[in-house]
Design a protein around this motif. Structure first.
Motif, PDB file in Angstrom:
ATOM      1  N   TRP A 199       0.829  -1.211   0.000  1.00 54.91           N
ATOM      2  CA  TRP A 199       0.000   0.000   0.000  1.00 54.91           C
ATOM      3  C   TRP A 199       0.860   1.255   0.000  1.00 54.91           C
ATOM      4  O   TRP A 199       0.666   2.165  -0.830  1.00 54.91           O
ATOM      5  N   VAL A 200       1.827   1.326   0.908  1.00 61.03           N
ATOM      6  CA  VAL A 200       2.602   2.555   1.084  1.00 61.03           C
ATOM      7  C   VAL A 200       3.399   2.885  -0.174  1.00 61.03           C
ATOM      8  O   VAL A 200       3.474   4.057  -0.592  1.00 61.03           O
ATOM      9  N   LEU A 201       4.003   1.905  -0.811  1.00 63.39           N
ATOM     10  CA  LEU A 201       4.776   2.169  -2.020  1.00 63.39           C
ATOM     11  C   LEU A 201       3.901   2.715  -3.139  1.00 63.39           C
ATOM     12  O   LEU A 201       4.315   3.606  -3.893  1.00 63.39           O
ATOM     13  N   SER A 202       2.668   2.213  -3.246  1.00 63.03           N
ATOM     14  CA  SER A 202       1.792   2.684  -4.320  1.00 63.03           C
ATOM     15  C   SER A 202       1.216   4.066  -4.029  1.00 63.03           C
ATOM     16  O   SER A 202       1.077   4.887  -4.937  1.00 63.03           O
ATOM     17  N   GLU A 203       0.883   4.339  -2.758  1.00 61.77           N
ATOM     18  CA  GLU A 203       0.217   5.607  -2.468  1.00 61.77           C
ATOM     19  C   GLU A 203       1.172   6.735  -2.127  1.00 61.77           C
ATOM     20  O   GLU A 203       0.866   7.893  -2.400  1.00 61.77           O
ATOM     21  N   TRP A 204       2.335   6.441  -1.538  1.00 61.27           N
ATOM     22  CA  TRP A 204       3.201   7.542  -1.106  1.00 61.27           C
ATOM     23  C   TRP A 204       4.506   7.644  -1.879  1.00 61.27           C
ATOM     24  O   TRP A 204       5.139   8.688  -1.857  1.00 61.27           O
ATOM     25  N   VAL A 205       4.933   6.597  -2.578  1.00 57.20           N
ATOM     26  CA  VAL A 205       6.120   6.698  -3.421  1.00 57.20           C
ATOM     27  C   VAL A 205       5.693   6.933  -4.866  1.00 57.20           C
ATOM     28  O   VAL A 205       6.075   7.927  -5.483  1.00 57.20           O
ATOM     29  N   LEU A 206       4.861   6.044  -5.409  1.00 55.20           N
ATOM     30  CA  LEU A 206       4.231   6.370  -6.701  1.00 55.20           C
ATOM     31  C   LEU A 206       3.355   7.604  -6.548  1.00 55.20           C
ATOM     32  O   LEU A 206       3.317   8.466  -7.416  1.00 55.20           O
ATOM     33  N   GLY A 207       2.627   7.657  -5.435  1.00 57.04           N
ATOM     34  CA  GLY A 207       1.868   8.859  -5.109  1.00 57.04           C
ATOM     35  C   GLY A 207       0.433   8.880  -5.561  1.00 57.04           C
ATOM     36  O   GLY A 207      -0.178   9.946  -5.650  1.00 57.04           O
ATOM     37  N   ILE A 208      -0.174   7.710  -5.839  1.00 56.06           N
ATOM     38  CA  ILE A 208      -1.552   7.678  -6.326  1.00 56.06           C
ATOM     39  C   ILE A 208      -2.498   7.673  -5.130  1.00 56.06           C
ATOM     40  O   ILE A 208      -2.708   6.647  -4.489  1.00 56.06           O
ATOM     41  N   GLU A 209      -3.069   8.829  -4.834  1.00 53.66           N
ATOM     42  CA  GLU A 209      -3.971   8.972  -3.701  1.00 53.66           C
ATOM     43  C   GLU A 209      -5.401   9.155  -4.202  1.00 53.66           C
ATOM     44  O   GLU A 209      -5.713  10.130  -4.882  1.00 53.66           O
ATOM     45  N   VAL A 210      -6.277   8.206  -3.875  1.00 60.60           N
ATOM     46  CA  VAL A 210      -7.677   8.277  -4.276  1.00 60.60           C
ATOM     47  C   VAL A 210      -8.409   9.268  -3.380  1.00 60.60           C
ATOM     48  O   VAL A 210      -8.271   9.232  -2.154  1.00 60.60           O
ATOM     49  N   LYS A 211      -9.187  10.141  -3.973  1.00 60.87           N
ATOM     50  CA  LYS A 211      -9.863  11.204  -3.231  1.00 60.87           C
ATOM     51  C   LYS A 211     -11.348  10.950  -3.024  1.00 60.87           C
ATOM     52  O   LYS A 211     -11.924  11.396  -2.032  1.00 60.87           O
ATOM     53  N   THR A 212     -11.984  10.299  -3.983  1.00 58.66           N
ATOM     54  CA  THR A 212     -13.433  10.090  -3.903  1.00 58.66           C
ATOM     55  C   THR A 212     -13.732   8.609  -4.099  1.00 58.66           C
ATOM     56  O   THR A 212     -12.929   7.871  -4.680  1.00 58.66           O
TER      57      THR A 212
END
Length: 797
Positions: A623-636
């Motif tokens: 999870w962390v590598l995809s959301e905070w290193v790649l940076g893909i943060e889902v908003k809705t």
């Protein structure tokens, strides 16, 4: 570091839909290409009367002999043998399974906690042909399979199972035995094939490799292995609900089985539906809410197995107690008068709802269970007392001791849940009660009672484990990894008054400013890092233990504090050991935990063989590598809107990856380091597909478009709009060597001088054996003896 947006490129071109993400990163996938037929990689070890005929492809095993096959990675499923022949009146053989080579042999590793090792499984054989274990004997996870021909006297001959071939349990295998009938022909079996039919991830099809709806690839071979090990761990832990409940001691309260101690089955129905996500593949094969906060987003970015997630959440809410509390785990827990409960796991269930709805977009289901959700939430709010903290009455948590009283972890969890509950309410168009924000304010005041100025961290609870012990008690504060990490995740104001309480039970505050000022998130992150040992982050709340569960919280604590480099460093250190450490199944899956000195034993259990080497709560890095290193943060909900705002950590030269959103859209991100003359920067290339839109460094993008953003490092002048750019491509395997050319002619090329930093040397952890034995868990649950009568039965047998 200052950054400047320099360029962006818009390309209107739909990319043809694909089921998976094809590329060289697929070599890291450990899932089988055809789970219906998995064969061993080879023979790992033999002992005794064994003859291997390589030309014929046959293995012959005589009395007392055994053969262990290795598969190369953790697998699961139903074993079948192709028997070429039997001699000497052989009627049965003994089967054993192990996740680790450390326990491979004629005695299995452990699923239950009534013996140090499981009983071997007896399999009846009648002659040539194929013979398979019964469905109830699916083994949840193993990397090694052993077939043993016992000597006369090794087994009792009275199995209690009724599976194929007359299955039951061997009692004395590996403990000697006697040979009777001198002069008779020795028993012998010839095997030409061992194969396994995997029953995990039933909702994902037979090709486990094609089940991936997301991917990750980077310049770090180790981080790639860690990401895919987490994803595969979650695949193995998603099972047919009818094949759950390996802990027959728990099951006995419901199904009244009389199976002997050390026996095991996978035949307890743990939920509705055709697939469900569980805590572990080998054990416990149950729905455990504690895993969901980490497991659900990790599933989201890897396989999008929403069916399994939804069925897990549904069974927890289905068995909600009359007072709003949610059960500690799914069946067999939560369905009897025991009413097993954990204040923290109750809150983890609510966090699981948020993760599922955010990524899947299933607002319809949220509306269905909203009343139950609020009932559960307000139970937790009701136990925040005049100390401003959650007053925990249940000792149950992630097996760590000391979970009572005014607890930091539970209080920080509730603060987090309240924030996410407000978001859920907004998605449903519901009003947010003022009580929720007021409770968060009360909790923030309560946190200050637990602050320890001498250490810069917060203590576990009020009492002996705090910085302010009762009169006559020693000063021995416990500064928990889980609680301090959850404070960072929660976003709470850590010093609402700027001053701590002098005493946690006094209303008066300290009269002078703190010697080092109020605590900050970055300071707490740094102090957690300073405690690391050679193999990872210790958790003082559970001595002698390194827990990838609590360390998963720490990863999130660091990234929420802006310390992405620190989080990735911990992955390389701790999860690097889970992937490369001795006995951890070749790094194909991630373990429940391990000993502070790096040994495979999980300190909750006296048996080293009981550790689960495929436990979903360890998948935090995925999870962390995809959301905070790649940076893909889902908003809705469902990913209709998202933002790319990753941090290319100092540990990477380049990274790329993609996710499939709940609404069917897809986002792919590439990030790499570049230089131009005396300047350095980072390039972000983002593609979007489907009905979705996002933001990349302030630039908007929607489905069918591509954005290229160059971010310059340093303080050299203002950002310059270079206008339209082009990317001069090379071979796909080395895409990061693309040259970015601006309309002014500037060329930005990959920074060939970048080198991965050297890891800091750290001390080896030292085991406190006295404390180790004090913390062993051997009971099923408090008071369980009153509900089951199998202890005497087993001893009589």
């Amino acid at each position: 570091m200052r950054v400047f947006v320099l360029v962006w490129l818009l390309c209107l071109c739909e990319v043809e839909g694909r089921k998976g993400w094809k590329g060289p990163w697929e070599r890291y996938i450990r899932a089988p290409e055809d789970k219906r037929r998995i064969v061993p990689r080879g023979i790992w070890k033999t002992e005794g009367d064994v003859d291997v005929d390589v030309e014929e492809g046959t293995v012959r095993i005589g009395e007392g002999g055994w053969v262990s096959w290795e598969f190369g990675e953790n697998i699961s499923g139903r074993v079948c043998l192709v028997v070429e022949g039997v001699e000497g009146g052989l009627e049965e053989v003994s089967l054993a399974y192990s996740e680790s080579y450390l326990f491979a042999g004629p005695v299995p590793d452990a699923t239950t906690d009534r013996r140090m090792r499981d009983l071997p499984l007896r399999l009846g054989v009648e002659g040539p042909g194929e013979v398979c274990v019964g469905r109830e004997f699916v083994r949840g996870a193993f990397g090694y399979f052993t077939l043993h021909v016992p000597k006369d006297g090794d087994g009792d001959g009275d199995g209690d199972g009724d599976g194929d071939g007359g299955q039951g349990w061997f009692w004395g295998v590996g403990m000697g035995g006697r040979i009777s009938g001198l002069g008779r022909k020795k028993k012998r079996i010839a095997i030409s094939e061992v194969r396994v039919s995997c029953s995990s991830f039933p909702s994902q099809g037979d090709n486990g490799r094609e089940a991936y709806t997301g991917y990750f690839s980077s310049s770090s071979d180790l981080l790639n292995k860690i990401w895919y090990a987490g994803a595969y761990t979650l695949q193995l832990g998603s099972i047919d609900p009818r094949e759950g409940g390996a802990l027959i001691d728990y099951n006995r309260v419901v199904d009244h089985n009389r199976s002997p101690a050390g026996s095991w089955y996978s035949n307890f129905t743990i939920s509705e539906g055709g697939s469900v996500t569980t805590d572990g593949a080998k054990r416990d094969r149950m729905v455990w809410p504690g895993d969901m906060f980490i497991a659900i987003p990790s599933i989201a970015v890897s396989t999008s197995d929403w069916v399994s997630v939804k069925n897990a959440l549904r069974v927890i809410f289905k068995n909600q107690y009359f007072d709003g509390r949610l059960p500690y785990a799914g069946p067999p827990m939560g369905v009897t008068e025991n009413r097993e409960f954990s204040d923290t796991y109750h809150l983890h269930s609510l966090l699981g709802v948020f993760g599922y709805v955010l990524w899947s977009g299933d607002l319809g289901w949220l509306g269905e269970i909203w009343g139950r959700y609020l009932f559960a939430l307000h139970h937790s709010i009701s136990i925040v007392d005049d100390m401003g903290l959650v007053h925990v009455t249940s000792t149950a948590d992630w097996l760590r001791p000391g979970m009572t009283g005014h607890n930091l972890e539970a209080s920080a969890l509730l603060h987090t849940v309240l924030s996410r509950s407000a978001t859920l309410a907004s998605w449903l168009g519901r009003d947010v009660p003022p009580l929720w924000a007021a409770t968060q304010t009360r909790l923030e005041t309560g946190f200050s009672r637990l602050y320890c100025p001498e250490t810069g961290l917060f203590s576990d609870n009020i009492g002996q484990r705090s910085c302010y012990p009762e009169k006559g008690q020693p000063y021995s504060p416990v500064l928990p990894q889980d609680g301090n990490s959850w404070l960072l995740i929660s976003g709470a104001n850590l010093a609402p008054s700027g001053l701590p309480f002098r005493s946690p039970k006094s209303p008066s505050r300290a009269p002078s400013p703190l010697p080092h000022g109020p605590p900050t998130r970055r300071q707490i992150s740094q102090k957690l890092r300073r405690r690391w040992l050679k193999h990872g982050a210790p958790c003082p709340e559970f001595p002698n233990t390194i827990s990838p569960f609590a360390s998963g919280f720490e990863l999130l604590g660091h990234v929420h504090s802006g310390e992405v480099d620190t989080a990735v460093e911990l992955m390389l250190l701790e999860w690097g050991h889970l992937v490369n450490g001795d006995g951890f199944n070749n790094g194909s899956t991630l373990a429940e935990g391990f000993r502070i000195d790096g040994d495979v034993q999980y300190p909750a259990y006296p048996s080293r063989a009981r550790n689960s080497l495929a436990h979903g709560w360890a998948s935090g890095p995925t999870w962390v590598l995809s959301e905070w290193v790649l940076g893909i943060e889902v908003k809705t909900p469902g990913g209709g809107e998202w933002e790319v705002k990753g941090t290319l950590t100092k540990w990477l030269g380049w990274v790329r990856g993609g996710v499939t959103l709940g609404n069917g859209g897809r986002v792919e991100v590439k990030v790499w380091r570049v230089v131009s003359e005396d300047e350095k920067g980072v390039v972000y290339e983002v593609r979007a597909e489907g009905d979705t839109k996002g933001v990349v460094a302030g630039m908007k993008i929607k489905g069918g478009e591509r954005v290229v953003v160059l971010v310059r490092e340093g303080d050299k002048g203002e950002g310059i709009d270079l206008g339209e750019v082009k990317v001069v491509g090379v071979e796909e395997d080395e895409w990061y060597r693309n040259t970015v050319v601006g309309c002014g002619g500037e060329e930005w090329v990959f920074d060939e001088d970048w080198k991965e930093p050297k890891m800091e040397e750290r001390e080896q952890g030292v085991v406190d054996w006295g404390v180790m034995e004090e913390n062993f868990r051997t009971e099923v649950w408090e008071g369980w003896e009153a509900h089951v009568g199998w202890v005497k039965e087993a001893s009589d047998l």
